[in-house]
Design a protein around this motif. Structure first.
Motif, PDB file in Angstrom:
ATOM      1  N   ALA A 184       0.798  -1.225   0.000  1.00 44.96           N
ATOM      2  CA  ALA A 184       0.000   0.000   0.000  1.00 44.96           C
ATOM      3  C   ALA A 184       0.827   1.269   0.000  1.00 44.96           C
ATOM      4  CB  ALA A 184      -0.932   0.004   1.210  1.00 44.96           C
ATOM      5  N   LYS A 185       2.149   1.135   0.094  1.00 41.59           N
ATOM      6  CA  LYS A 185       2.976   2.334   0.152  1.00 41.59           C
ATOM      7  C   LYS A 185       3.464   2.690  -1.255  1.00 41.59           C
ATOM      8  CE  LYS A 185       4.078   1.670   5.011  1.00 41.59           C
ATOM      9  NZ  LYS A 185       2.992   0.704   5.274  1.00 41.59           N
ATOM     10  N   ALA A 186       4.665   2.329  -1.603  1.00 40.10           N
ATOM     11  CA  ALA A 186       5.183   2.705  -2.930  1.00 40.10           C
ATOM     12  C   ALA A 186       4.336   2.128  -4.056  1.00 40.10           C
ATOM     13  CB  ALA A 186       6.628   2.247  -3.074  1.00 40.10           C
ATOM     14  N   LEU A 187       3.817   0.910  -3.873  1.00 37.09           N
ATOM     15  CA  LEU A 187       3.117   0.223  -4.958  1.00 37.09           C
ATOM     16  C   LEU A 187       1.674   0.670  -5.114  1.00 37.09           C
ATOM     17  CD1 LEU A 187       4.529  -3.346  -4.263  1.00 37.09           C
ATOM     18  CD2 LEU A 187       5.307  -1.721  -5.996  1.00 37.09           C
ATOM     19  N   GLY A 188       1.099   1.318  -4.101  1.00 36.46           N
ATOM     20  CA  GLY A 188      -0.238   1.886  -4.227  1.00 36.46           C
ATOM     21  C   GLY A 188      -1.367   0.875  -4.277  1.00 36.46           C
ATOM     22  N   VAL A 189      -1.189  -0.318  -3.719  1.00 32.22           N
ATOM     23  CA  VAL A 189      -2.200  -1.375  -3.757  1.00 32.22           C
ATOM     24  C   VAL A 189      -2.514  -1.805  -2.329  1.00 32.22           C
ATOM     25  CG1 VAL A 189      -2.769  -3.692  -4.563  1.00 32.22           C
ATOM     26  CG2 VAL A 189      -1.384  -2.186  -5.994  1.00 32.22           C
ATOM     27  N   ASP A 190      -3.782  -1.850  -1.974  1.00 34.82           N
ATOM     28  CA  ASP A 190      -4.175  -2.275  -0.633  1.00 34.82           C
ATOM     29  C   ASP A 190      -4.077  -3.793  -0.524  1.00 34.82           C
ATOM     30  OD1 ASP A 190      -4.699   0.254   0.417  1.00 34.82           O
ATOM     31  OD2 ASP A 190      -6.690   0.304  -0.486  1.00 34.82           O
ATOM     32  N   ALA A 191      -2.892  -4.259  -0.219  1.00 36.01           N
ATOM     33  CA  ALA A 191      -2.626  -5.692  -0.119  1.00 36.01           C
ATOM     34  C   ALA A 191      -1.310  -5.880   0.620  1.00 36.01           C
ATOM     35  CB  ALA A 191      -2.555  -6.339  -1.505  1.00 36.01           C
ATOM     36  N   GLY A 192      -1.052  -7.137   1.007  1.00 30.78           N
ATOM     37  CA  GLY A 192       0.227  -7.494   1.594  1.00 30.78           C
ATOM     38  C   GLY A 192       0.845  -8.618   0.783  1.00 30.78           C
ATOM     39  N   ILE A 193       2.152  -8.783   0.930  1.00 31.37           N
ATOM     40  CA  ILE A 193       2.836  -9.792   0.124  1.00 31.37           C
ATOM     41  C   ILE A 193       3.911 -10.485   0.943  1.00 31.37           C
ATOM     42  CG2 ILE A 193       4.576  -8.188  -0.793  1.00 31.37           C
ATOM     43  CD1 ILE A 193       4.246  -9.677  -3.503  1.00 31.37           C
ATOM     44  N   ILE A 194       4.122 -11.765   0.651  1.00 31.17           N
ATOM     45  CA  ILE A 194       5.230 -12.527   1.209  1.00 31.17           C
ATOM     46  C   ILE A 194       6.017 -13.103   0.047  1.00 31.17           C
ATOM     47  CG2 ILE A 194       5.925 -14.469   2.664  1.00 31.17           C
ATOM     48  CD1 ILE A 194       3.327 -14.201   4.187  1.00 31.17           C
TER      49      ILE A 194
END
Length: 353
Positions: A219-229
């Motif tokens: 949600a920060k630099a990438l602008g997408v409300d999601a999380g990633i592993i």
């Protein structure tokens, strides 16, 4: 009329380079939208296309027998984009961090680095007695190598975004080869920015006995409300079997659709950000500022800077740390949204006594 402080807590529009407060325009150099994606018209168009294609949201869990195919596609794309063997996408960075930490909390003895984000905590704030990352890293090598314990879990941020510092993980090379270690790194503030946008993963030169697991908010630099592993395929497969993953709703598919179309947009925005950082950093007096190359956060040693800039209609990040009774941390956050004119206005305000 509401005070400026009250208006800033009740904004009625998007965060952008200029904010309108009671008819007055203020320059905005704060937040975490480092690449300016929320204001990128092309990205928003991709998002709208995603809405039309996939709908507003997906309230079913990833364990449901009926699935939208974009989730597997987005994970495969993300793994390739960030240079990871495999990827897992969740509804938030917090969930991604908690999923990883809970999964490995019983693997071995857990050591937390200083300043780890609360999303990585298990049972309240960990007790870390070391003043900085370098001291912790040195002690960690000694502690692990001198211990009879074989399995360890190291948990850390990829960087310190408050007092800007990129952490050096080369200490991993000094660990004895008979130790088996999982390193969980929160790269929420580095992914999309560091290493040409690929983040910290491929900057960590880990020996064979260290398995690296990178978690991040998108949600920060990438602008997408999601999380990633991002991790090895075996680890991702293991995490996808956990109830926390199977039972939770995924992020909106529209955001992931936009993310998959935005590779060129991210690179163009990163190029503009590097230009802005180079220009702004070259104008600062390092005796008054703390910052590192290729990272868009600038810490000011002047506690009065926020109020000074506010009078000059410039907004920056400012809050007490580590609690409400602590000293005020004033930081300028650069972004791709900034124009050369706006940066010059910022510099003029900084230098305007």
């Amino acid at each position: 009329m509401k005070s400026i402080e009250m208006q800033l807590k009740q904004l009625q529009g998007p965060l952008s380079l200029r904010l309108n407060l009671d008819g007055q325009l203020y320059l905005y150099f704060s937040g975490t939208a480092y690449l300016g994606i929320p204001q990128n018209e092309d990205f928003r168009n991709w998002y709208v296309q995603g809405l039309k294609k996939y709908g507003l949201n997906n309230g079913t869990s990833r364990g449901n027998n009926i699935q939208q195919g974009i989730y597997d596609e987005a994970e495969a794309y993300a793994a390739s984009y960030f240079g990871a063997p495999a990827a897992l996408i969740t509804s938030s960075g917090y969930m991604a961090a908690q999923l990883a930490v809970k999964s490995f909390s019983t693997y071995g003895r857990v050591l937390y680095a200083p300043q780890t984000h609360p999303a990585l905590w298990q049972n309240g704030q960990p007790d870390v007695s070391f003043p900085d990352f370098a001291a912790w890293a040195k002690n960690t090598v000694s502690q692990i190598n001198q211990s009879h314990q074989k399995h360890w879990v190291l948990i850390s941020n990829s960087l310190n975004n408050l007092f800007p510092e990129l952490y050096d993980f080369s200490f991993l090379q000094k660990l004895l080869p008979d130790k088996e270690i999982v390193l969980i790194v929160d790269d929420a503030h580095g992914i999309g920015i560091l290493n040409g946008g690929r983040g910290i993963l491929n900057l960590i030169q880990a020996p064979a006995q260290v398995r690296v697991v990178v978690v991040a908010s998108m949600a920060k630099a990438l602008g997408v409300d999601a999380g990633i592993i991002l991790a090895g395929a075996d680890i991702i497969a293991q995490l996808k079997q956990r109830n926390e993953f199977l039972g939770a709703s995924p992020p909106a598919a529209a955001g992931l659709y936009a993310f998959m179309q935005a590779g060129n947009l991210y690179q163009e925005a990163l190029g503009r950000l590097h230009e802005n950082m180079a220009y702004f950093g070259s104008q600062l007096d390092r005796s008054n500022w703390l910052f590192v190359a290729d990272y868009p956060v600038y810490f000011s040693r002047d506690e009065a800077l926020y109020q000074h800039l506010l009078k000059n209609k410039v907004l920056i990040s400012s809050f007490p740390y580590p609690d409400q009774d602590g000293p005020v941390l004033n930081r300028v956050v650069m972004s791709s949204m900034a124009s050369r004119t706006s940066i010059d206005q910022l510099l003029e305000a900084i230098n305007n006594d």
